[in-house]
Design a protein around this motif. Structure first.
Motif, PDB file in Angstrom:
ATOM      1  N   GLY A  53       0.740  -1.106  -0.049  1.00 13.29           N
ATOM      2  CA  GLY A  53       0.042   0.127  -0.135  1.00 13.29           C
ATOM      3  C   GLY A  53       1.009   1.299  -0.021  1.00 13.29           C
ATOM      4  O   GLY A  53       2.053   1.198  -0.567  1.00 13.29           O
ATOM      5  N   HIS A  71      -3.580   3.772   2.768  1.00  9.87           N
ATOM      6  CA  HIS A  71      -4.319   2.430   2.479  1.00  9.87           C
ATOM      7  C   HIS A  71      -3.305   1.326   2.335  1.00  9.87           C
ATOM      8  O   HIS A  71      -2.166   1.397   1.770  1.00  9.87           O
ATOM      9  CB  HIS A  71      -4.671   2.854   0.832  1.00  9.87           C
ATOM     10  CG  HIS A  71      -5.416   1.543   0.142  1.00  9.87           C
ATOM     11  ND1 HIS A  71      -6.889   1.360   0.297  1.00  9.87           N
ATOM     12  CD2 HIS A  71      -4.924   0.522  -0.499  1.00  9.87           C
ATOM     13  CE1 HIS A  71      -7.107   0.133   0.014  1.00  9.87           C
ATOM     14  NE2 HIS A  71      -5.963  -0.434  -0.677  1.00  9.87           N
ATOM     15  N   ASP A  73      -3.229  -3.135   1.730  1.00 11.09           N
ATOM     16  CA  ASP A  73      -3.829  -4.276   1.298  1.00 11.09           C
ATOM     17  C   ASP A  73      -3.309  -5.701   2.013  1.00 11.09           C
ATOM     18  O   ASP A  73      -2.017  -5.675   1.739  1.00 11.09           O
ATOM     19  CB  ASP A  73      -3.750  -4.487  -0.234  1.00 11.09           C
ATOM     20  CG  ASP A  73      -4.855  -3.562  -1.013  1.00 11.09           C
ATOM     21  OD1 ASP A  73      -6.040  -3.289  -0.519  1.00 11.09           O
ATOM     22  OD2 ASP A  73      -4.309  -2.834  -1.797  1.00 11.09           O
ATOM     23  N   SER A  84      -8.437  -5.028   3.100  1.00 10.79           N
ATOM     24  CA  SER A  84      -8.003  -3.763   2.857  1.00 10.79           C
ATOM     25  C   SER A  84      -8.117  -2.956   4.292  1.00 10.79           C
ATOM     26  O   SER A  84      -9.226  -3.164   4.788  1.00 10.79           O
ATOM     27  CB  SER A  84      -8.432  -2.873   1.675  1.00 10.79           C
ATOM     28  OG  SER A  84      -8.142  -3.724   0.600  1.00 10.79           O
TER      29      SER A  84
END
Length: 178
Positions: A53, A71, A73, A84
C-alpha cells in the motif's frame, strides 16, 4: 514577430518560476514533518501477513492542516481472507498552542487523538496518544532513514501498562518519484 515570441517565452518563464516558488513555500509549523510531505509507497517482501500500500502527507485547507491518507492491502493467510485497511489522519495546531496535534480515523471505527513530537534533528516524528484509563495507548513513529526512505513503527501499550509499548506494525516506505 520575434519580440512577441520572446515576450511570450518570458511570460511563460515567469509564470513557471512563480508556480515553483509557491510550491516551495511550506508553512513553518510543518517543518518538523517536512520530510514526510509527499506521496509514499510501502516496501515489503510480500511474506504472509505483510501488507502492500502507501500513504500521503499533503497540506490542505490553504496549508492550515496536513492530511495523511493511508491504504494497505493484506493478503489472505491461513483461515483469514484478504482485506484492505484505509485511514485518515489530520495534523493541526490549536490557536495559541505551539504543539501540533493529530486526529486519526479508520475504516474499523477507531478514532485516536495524538500529540505530535518531533526530534530536535527533524529526522523523527512520533504521534503519541494520551490514552484514557480504560484505553490502550498508541505510538506511531516515522524515522527518516534516507532522503526518500522512511521507517515506520506502530506500537500499542495496554491500558494497565501505558508505557509498555509492543510493536504491532513495522514497515518502510519510499517516496514516489515526481
Amino acid at each position: 514577430m520575434r519580440a512577441a515570441v520572446i515576450r511570450v517565452i518570458g511570460i511563460l518563464f515567469l509564470g513557471f518560476a512563480s508556480l515553483l516558488a509557491q510550491q516551495g513555500k511550506t508553512d513553518p509549523r510543518w517543518e518538523p514533518l517536512g520530510f514526510l510531505i509527499g506521496e509514499w509507497v510501502g516496501e515489503g517482501g510480500g511474506a504472509p501477513g505483510q501488507a502492500s500500500g502507501g500513504f500521503s502527507f499533503l497540506p490542505d485547507q490553504d496549508g492550515r492542516i496536513l492530511v495523511r491518507k493511508n491504504h494497505a492491502d493484506y493478503p489472505a493467510i491461513r483461515d483469514k481472507p484478504a482485506y484492505s485497511h484505509t485511514d485518515l489522519m489530520i495534523v493541526y495546531q490549536e490557536p495559541g498552542e505551539t504543539n501540533l496535534r493529530a486526529i486519526y480515523f479508520d475504516d474499523e471505527g477507531h478514532t485516536i487523538h495524538y500529540i505530535v513530537v518531533a526530534s530536535a534533528d527533524r529526522g523523527t516524528v512520533q504521534f503519541l496518544s494520551a490514552g484514557e484509563a480504560s484505553q490502550p495507548r498508541y505510538r506511531l513513529t516515522y524515522r527518516k532513514t534516507w532522503d526518500d526512505l522512511v521507517a515506520i513503527q506502530f506500537e500499542i501499550a495496554p491500558s494497565n501498562h501505558p508505557d509498555a509499548f509492543s510493536t504491532y506494525i513495522k514497515a518502510t516506505a519510499r517516496r514516489k518519484q515526481r
